[in-house]
Design a protein around this motif. Structure first.
Motif, PDB file in Angstrom:
ATOM      1  N   TYR A  33       0.766  -1.118  -0.152  1.00  0.00           N
ATOM      2  CA  TYR A  33      -0.054   0.537  -0.192  1.00  0.00           C
ATOM      3  C   TYR A  33       0.320   1.294  -0.222  1.00  0.00           C
ATOM      4  CZ  TYR A  33      -3.700  -3.174   1.454  1.00  0.00           C
ATOM      5  OH  TYR A  33      -4.034  -4.313   1.452  1.00  0.00           O
ATOM      6  N   PHE A  35       1.228   5.617   0.999  1.00  0.00           N
ATOM      7  CA  PHE A  35       0.243   6.973   1.415  1.00  0.00           C
ATOM      8  C   PHE A  35       0.642   7.944   0.968  1.00  0.00           C
ATOM      9  CE2 PHE A  35      -1.752   3.720   4.824  1.00  0.00           C
ATOM     10  CZ  PHE A  35      -1.408   2.574   4.458  1.00  0.00           C
ATOM     11  N   ARG A  50      -4.667   7.524   0.200  1.00  0.00           N
ATOM     12  CA  ARG A  50      -3.968   5.959   0.724  1.00  0.00           C
ATOM     13  C   ARG A  50      -3.763   5.460  -0.944  1.00  0.00           C
ATOM     14  NH1 ARG A  50      -5.753   3.482   5.602  1.00  0.00           N
ATOM     15  NH2 ARG A  50      -7.932   3.455   4.747  1.00  0.00           N
ATOM     16  N   LEU A  95       3.546   0.657   2.914  1.00  0.00           N
ATOM     17  CA  LEU A  95       3.707  -0.485   3.519  1.00  0.00           C
ATOM     18  C   LEU A  95       3.248  -1.150   2.658  1.00  0.00           C
ATOM     19  CD1 LEU A  95       2.264  -0.942   6.415  1.00  0.00           C
ATOM     20  CD2 LEU A  95      -0.285  -0.456   5.347  1.00  0.00           C
ATOM     21  N   ASN A  97       4.545  -6.443   3.702  1.00  0.00           N
ATOM     22  CA  ASN A  97       4.312  -7.377   5.296  1.00  0.00           C
ATOM     23  C   ASN A  97       3.708  -7.612   5.800  1.00  0.00           C
ATOM     24  OD1 ASN A  97       6.622  -8.943   6.141  1.00  0.00           O
ATOM     25  ND2 ASN A  97       7.219  -7.515   7.835  1.00  0.00           N
ATOM     26  N   GLY A  99       1.003  -5.828   6.163  1.00  0.00           N
ATOM     27  CA  GLY A  99       0.553  -4.245   6.820  1.00  0.00           C
ATOM     28  C   GLY A  99       1.719  -3.807   7.893  1.00  0.00           C
ATOM     29  N   LEU A 102       5.952   0.080   7.350  1.00  0.00           N
ATOM     30  CA  LEU A 102       5.418   0.706   7.248  1.00  0.00           C
ATOM     31  C   LEU A 102       7.411   2.052   6.998  1.00  0.00           C
ATOM     32  CD1 LEU A 102       4.184   3.019   5.970  1.00  0.00           C
ATOM     33  CD2 LEU A 102       3.652   3.952   8.854  1.00  0.00           C
TER      34      LEU A 102
ATOM     35  N   TYR B  35      11.895   5.323  14.070  1.00  0.00           N
ATOM     36  CA  TYR B  35      12.633   6.323  13.207  1.00  0.00           C
ATOM     37  C   TYR B  35      13.275   6.776  14.143  1.00  0.00           C
ATOM     38  CZ  TYR B  35       8.066   3.989  10.202  1.00  0.00           C
ATOM     39  OH  TYR B  35       7.535   3.990   9.987  1.00  0.00           O
ATOM     40  N   LEU B  98      -4.602  -0.181   7.790  1.00  0.00           N
ATOM     41  CA  LEU B  98      -5.337  -0.405   6.325  1.00  0.00           C
ATOM     42  C   LEU B  98      -6.965  -0.322   6.726  1.00  0.00           C
ATOM     43  CD1 LEU B  98      -3.360  -3.666   5.123  1.00  0.00           C
ATOM     44  CD2 LEU B  98      -3.099  -1.620   4.811  1.00  0.00           C
TER      45      LEU B  98
END
Lengths: 114, 115
Positions: A33, A35, A50, A95, A97, A99, A102, B35, B98
């Motif tokens: 996905y 974004f 998205r 995104l 693996n 979900g 990221l 991160y 999602l």
């Protein structure tokens, strides 16, 4: 390895005009996905739009739309009728693996001139 | 509602020292991320977790360790600090990414310098 690349560190647009932010990505996954996130100075990431990779139709969300070119692995964001409140850092993200994973591009700082 | 809380906000380490960056969220999010953001390099994923007891490596995991014993906490450990770890560190949490009402929240960041 999965990567996301934004080649425009800074962009500028006149209020009410249209601007396009570029993003390319690389992945070996078939299920992923994409974004676009907006990050104002508050640092909270705000979802802009998205795109599911399995969908051919480009996503749209009010003044925001994407140009998703799967074969070229390109995912650009078009902002129409730009507003002063659109000024922010914009991140393209991938995104994968199932979900869980990221990853982000380098970001594009968008300024909007009145 | 505190959101994602990171501590400390600033830290200076000497080479070889160790430290733990704390991250906690009060939104009952299953997904949590660490991160690092270097100037002009964007956000690089260090580690992530999809739930308590489950962690996995991101893009740049070397030199770091994590644990996730509770839903709320996701600490990041630096064992032997090196100058290459000088960066701004962000913790993030999210509901499943999602879903239509997904939310992704970032902490305010920790600026770390290793000298």
């Amino acid at each position: 390895a999965q990567t996301v690349t934004q080649s425009q560190p800074e962009m500028s647009v006149q209020e009410a005009e249209t601007v396009t932010l570029s993003c390319t990505y690389d992945t070996s996954e078939s299920d992923y996905y994409l974004f676009w996130y907006k990050q104002p100075p508050s640092r909270q990431m705000i979802l802009v739009i998205r795109q599911e990779a399995y969908k051919q139709q480009n996503a749209t969300e009010n003044r925001f739309s994407v140009n998703f070119q799967k074969a070229a692995k390109s995912f650009s964001l078009k902002i129409s009728d730009s507003q002063l409140g659109d000024a922010a850092m914009y991140f393209c993200a991938l995104l994968y693996n199932q979900g869980g994973k990221l990853i982000f591009g380098q970001g594009t700082e968008l300024s909007v001139k009145p | 509602n505190a959101g994602v809380t990171q501590t400390p906000k600033f830290r200076i380490l000497k080479i070889g020292q160790s430290m733990t960056l704390q991250c906690t969220q009060d939104m009952n999010h299953n997904y949590m991320y660490w991160y690092r953001q270097d100037p002009g390099m964007g956000l690089k994923l260090i580690y992530y977790s999809v739930g308590a007891g489950i962690t996995d490596k991101g893009e740049v995991p070397n030199g770091y360790n994590v644990s996730r014993s509770t839903t709320e906490d996701f600490p990041l450990r630096l064992e032997l600090a090196a100058p290459s770890q000088t960066s701004v560190y962000f913790c993030a949490s999210s509901s499943p990414l999602l879903t239509t009402n997904e939310k992704l929240f970032f902490g305010s960041g920790t600026q770390l310098s290793v000298l």
